[in-house]
Design an enzyme around this catalytic site. Structure first.
Site, mmCIF file in Angstrom:
data_model
loop_
_atom_site.group_PDB
_atom_site.id
_atom_site.type_symbol
_atom_site.label_atom_id
_atom_site.label_comp_id
_atom_site.label_asym_id
_atom_site.label_seq_id
_atom_site.Cartn_x
_atom_site.Cartn_y
_atom_site.Cartn_z
ATOM 1 N N ASN A 49 -15.328 -96.583 -65.064
ATOM 2 C CA ASN A 49 -16.524 -95.867 -65.483
ATOM 3 C C ASN A 49 -16.961 -95.029 -64.287
ATOM 4 O OD1 ASN A 49 -18.996 -95.007 -66.330
ATOM 5 N ND2 ASN A 49 -19.822 -97.030 -66.788
ATOM 6 N N LYS A 62 -17.291 -97.612 -61.279
ATOM 7 C CA LYS A 62 -17.361 -99.038 -61.638
ATOM 8 C C LYS A 62 -16.011 -99.387 -62.233
ATOM 9 C CE LYS A 62 -22.250 -99.304 -62.711
ATOM 10 N NZ LYS A 62 -23.021 -98.663 -63.760
ATOM 11 N N ARG A 116 -14.001 -94.753 -69.536
ATOM 12 C CA ARG A 116 -15.199 -94.524 -70.340
ATOM 13 C C ARG A 116 -15.549 -93.043 -70.216
ATOM 14 N NH1 ARG A 116 -21.431 -95.240 -69.010
ATOM 15 N NH2 ARG A 116 -22.181 -94.841 -71.094
ATOM 16 N N HIS A 175 -23.970 -94.796 -76.355
ATOM 17 C CA HIS A 175 -23.848 -96.266 -76.332
ATOM 18 C C HIS A 175 -22.948 -96.774 -77.469
ATOM 19 C CE1 HIS A 175 -28.171 -96.402 -74.491
ATOM 20 N NE2 HIS A 175 -27.283 -96.496 -73.512
ATOM 21 N N HIS A 212 -29.587 -101.554 -78.591
ATOM 22 C CA HIS A 212 -29.140 -101.568 -77.194
ATOM 23 C C HIS A 212 -30.338 -101.137 -76.358
ATOM 24 C CE1 HIS A 212 -26.134 -100.853 -73.866
ATOM 25 N NE2 HIS A 212 -27.198 -100.215 -73.425
ATOM 26 N N GLY A 261 -31.742 -101.030 -72.727
ATOM 27 C CA GLY A 261 -31.530 -101.174 -71.277
ATOM 28 C C GLY A 261 -32.367 -100.127 -70.572
ATOM 29 N N ASN A 262 -31.862 -99.578 -69.473
ATOM 30 C CA ASN A 262 -32.572 -98.445 -68.856
ATOM 31 C C ASN A 262 -32.596 -97.275 -69.819
ATOM 32 O OD1 ASN A 262 -33.569 -99.218 -66.329
ATOM 33 N ND2 ASN A 262 -31.479 -99.296 -65.538
ATOM 34 N N ARG A 290 -37.108 -91.996 -69.642
ATOM 35 C CA ARG A 290 -37.075 -90.948 -70.682
ATOM 36 C C ARG A 290 -38.142 -91.208 -71.744
ATOM 37 N NH1 ARG A 290 -31.165 -92.266 -71.523
ATOM 38 N NH2 ARG A 290 -30.109 -91.300 -69.763
ATOM 39 N N GLY A 296 -32.925 -106.015 -74.261
ATOM 40 C CA GLY A 296 -32.652 -106.678 -75.543
ATOM 41 C C GLY A 296 -32.243 -108.132 -75.364
ATOM 42 N N GLU A 297 -31.468 -108.401 -74.305
ATOM 43 C CA GLU A 297 -30.982 -109.771 -74.094
ATOM 44 C C GLU A 297 -32.020 -110.667 -73.427
ATOM 45 O OE1 GLU A 297 -27.194 -109.556 -71.941
ATOM 46 O OE2 GLU A 297 -26.646 -107.839 -73.185
ATOM 47 N N ASN A 298 -32.944 -110.039 -72.656
ATOM 48 C CA ASN A 298 -33.833 -110.862 -71.826
ATOM 49 C C ASN A 298 -35.319 -110.778 -72.123
ATOM 50 O OD1 ASN A 298 -31.811 -111.919 -69.839
ATOM 51 N ND2 ASN A 298 -31.507 -109.725 -69.527
ATOM 52 N N GLU A 302 -19.141 -103.736 -72.728
ATOM 53 C CA GLU A 302 -18.493 -102.454 -73.025
ATOM 54 C C GLU A 302 -17.074 -102.403 -72.464
ATOM 55 O OE1 GLU A 302 -21.670 -99.081 -72.741
ATOM 56 O OE2 GLU A 302 -22.518 -100.867 -71.861
HETATM 57 P P1 ADP Z 1 -28.452 -100.052 -67.811
HETATM 58 O O1 ADP Z 1 -28.830 -99.143 -68.939
HETATM 59 O O2 ADP Z 1 -28.703 -99.458 -66.464
HETATM 60 O O3 ADP Z 1 -27.097 -100.725 -67.953
HETATM 61 P P2 ADP Z 1 -29.498 -102.708 -68.286
HETATM 62 O O4 ADP Z 1 -28.854 -102.941 -69.601
HETATM 63 O O5 ADP Z 1 -29.016 -103.492 -67.107
HETATM 64 O O6 ADP Z 1 -29.548 -101.175 -67.912
HETATM 65 O O7 ADP Z 1 -31.071 -102.985 -68.469
HETATM 66 C C1 ADP Z 1 -31.976 -102.790 -67.418
HETATM 67 C C2 ADP Z 1 -33.369 -103.169 -67.911
HETATM 68 O O8 ADP Z 1 -33.370 -104.537 -68.324
HETATM 69 C C3 ADP Z 1 -34.425 -103.023 -66.838
HETATM 70 O O9 ADP Z 1 -35.592 -102.408 -67.370
HETATM 71 C C4 ADP Z 1 -34.754 -104.473 -66.498
HETATM 72 O O10 ADP Z 1 -36.067 -104.601 -66.075
HETATM 73 C C5 ADP Z 1 -34.539 -105.148 -67.832
HETATM 74 N N1 ADP Z 1 -34.394 -106.597 -67.645
HETATM 75 C C6 ADP Z 1 -33.379 -107.254 -67.036
HETATM 76 N N2 ADP Z 1 -33.633 -108.587 -67.006
HETATM 77 C C7 ADP Z 1 -34.837 -108.769 -67.620
HETATM 78 C C8 ADP Z 1 -35.659 -109.905 -67.901
HETATM 79 N N3 ADP Z 1 -35.295 -111.134 -67.556
HETATM 80 N N4 ADP Z 1 -36.808 -109.690 -68.569
HETATM 81 C C9 ADP Z 1 -37.202 -108.458 -68.928
HETATM 82 N N5 ADP Z 1 -36.481 -107.346 -68.688
HETATM 83 C C10 ADP Z 1 -35.317 -107.496 -68.034
#
Ligand code: ADP
Length: 395
Positions: free
Chosen positions: A7, A14, A88, A177, A205, A207-208, A238, A329-331, A379
């Site tokens: 990537n 990466k 990628r 994505h 999905h 994330g950032n 964004r 989404g996961e956390n 991915e």
């Molecule tokens: P990228 O798009 O850069 O791959 P990620 O999928 O790693 O991003 O997601 C990053 C986001 O996930 C950040 O906003 C981070 O704060 C959030 N995040 C990671 N761990 C947690 C957590 N335990 N609780 C809430 N948000 C989290």
């Protein structure tokens, strides 16, 4: 089969090295061409970090290769042992609906997509050209972030603009994505014990960068990112959906040129613009302290997700499962809770205890007609699978 997944960004690479579906080595090279350099290499037995200037992508990839074949920490004997490199590639335009073996014609077609992804495709091309030199015997395969969304019907991918803008300039929804949405959709079907072809799914999905997809029996029928990744949900920096007249208004009233407006909407908006932070963990901590900006931003972001769930429920004509993935989404227990509150009428019943502490993918109540799942994305593994399915046909 031994596959290296790459990537490539403008100043970073990466990588993950796979034997079959097992990761043997992974890491990254950063600050390439910036007068510095940081290389990370991890295997089961080794965890190396190096600081030395990395002139260009070629030097970085040669250094990664040197570690892969190193007698002490390496995982292969010779560069010839590598079968495939899976790249990628962010934008495949309308041309690429599947992964593809790279030749000069394909490379030219990826180059032709540069106007659609001016920040990403040049770096992806640089990675491909470098890998062709460093691994001349390996099959080079491109896997596109946009490909999974190519099944979206015209009514969902066209904008209400004059015909020429689509035909001559390619102005339409592409979505991004795709590799992640596809991977978690397959994982969700496995978990539910049903064929993907029998399911209506919404994948999130978050994330950032964040996007959602509506997947009807394995085919993506809509997605929230648009011609660029700016459309849709509230993201780290964004803004997501916006009245299209606002950029012109900001340009006029703040005296900004269009490039500056673009920077503002992509880099200084979203969570960053609303709270000063783009890391959701910081914003959640401030939310807990009653900070008004944090409460407003999380509330707005969750409301946007909720609206998309409603819209995609309508587009799909029902729903079997919602699938959360990526960092947020996961956390983020709070994001999932706020986004799904009040959706019981659509058959979505979150189990608060499971949401706070998932015991497996399912975080909905047993009786919930719609399953709510948390599925970690992967991915790189999806790229390895795509490479595998393509090489079976073409090798
Ligand atoms: P990228 O798009 O850069 O791959 P990620 O999928 O790693 O991003 O997601 C990053 C986001 O996930 C950040 O906003 C981070 O704060 C959030 N995040 C990671 N761990 C947690 C957590 N335990 N609780 C809430 N948000 C989290």
């Amino acid at each position: 089969m031994k596959t290296l997944v790459l990537n490539c960004g403008s100043s970073s690479i990466k990588y993950q090295f796979y034997q079959g579906e097992e990761v043997l080595a992974k890491g990254l090279a950063e600050q390439i061409g910036e007068g510095a350099g940081h290389l990370v290499y991890q295997t089961q037995g080794a965890d190396l970090q190096r600081q030395n200037p990395l002139k260009d992508h070629h030097q970085a990839l040669e250094e990664i290769l040197a570690l892969l074949v190193d007698p002490k920490v390496g995982v292969i004997k010779d560069r010839k042992d590598l079968d495939c490199v899976g790249h990628r590639v962010v934008h495949g335009g309308e041309r690429f609906k599947q992964p593809v073996a790279i030749d000069s014609v394909v490379l030219q077609a990826i180059r032709a997509c540069i106007p659609l992804a001016p920040l990403h495709n040049p770096a992806n091309i640089e990675g491909i050209e470098t890998a062709m030199v460093v691994f001349p015997r390996a099959k080079q395969i491109a896997v596109f972030d946009t490909a999974f969304h190519q099944s979206i019907p015209e009514r969902a991918y066209r904008y209400a603009l004059p015909e020429d803008h689509y035909k001559k300039l390619g102005v339409r929804r592409y979505g991004f994505h795709g590799t992640s949405h596809k991977y978690v959709a397959h994982r969700a079907a496995e978990f539910l014990g049903k064929p993907l072809e029998a399911l209506k799914l919404i994948t999130l999905h978050l994330g950032n960068g964040s996007s959602m997809a509506a997947i009807d029996r394995g085919q993506c029928i809509d997605t929230s990112m648009g011609m660029t990744p700016l459309e849709g949900l509230v993201m780290g920096t964004r803004c997501g959906d916006l009245d299209p007249a606002i950029p012109l208004f900001l340009s006029t009233h703040l005296g900004l040129d269009m490039k500056e407006v673009d920077q503002l909407l992509n880099k200084k908006a979203g969570f960053k613009g609303m709270t000063g932070h783009n890391d959701l963990r910081t914003i959640e901590a401030e939310y807990g302290e009653g900070n008004e900006a944090a409460i407003r931003a999380l509330d707005l972001a969750a409301y946007r997700i909720k609206k998309y769930i409603g819209a995609y429920w309508a587009a799909l004509g029902g729903l079997d499962a919602l699938v959360f993935t990526a960092g947020i989404g996961e956390n983020s227990v709070l994001t999932r809770k706020l986004a799904l509150e009040g959706l019981e009428g659509l058959g979505i019943h979150l189990d608060p205890k499971l949401n706070a502490k998932p015991k497996g993918p399912a975080i909905s109540t047993k009786a919930s007609p719609v399953s709510v799942l948390v599925v970690p994305t992967n991915e790189e593994l999806q790229i390895v699978r795509e490479v595998g399915s393509l090489t079976k046909i073409t090798l």
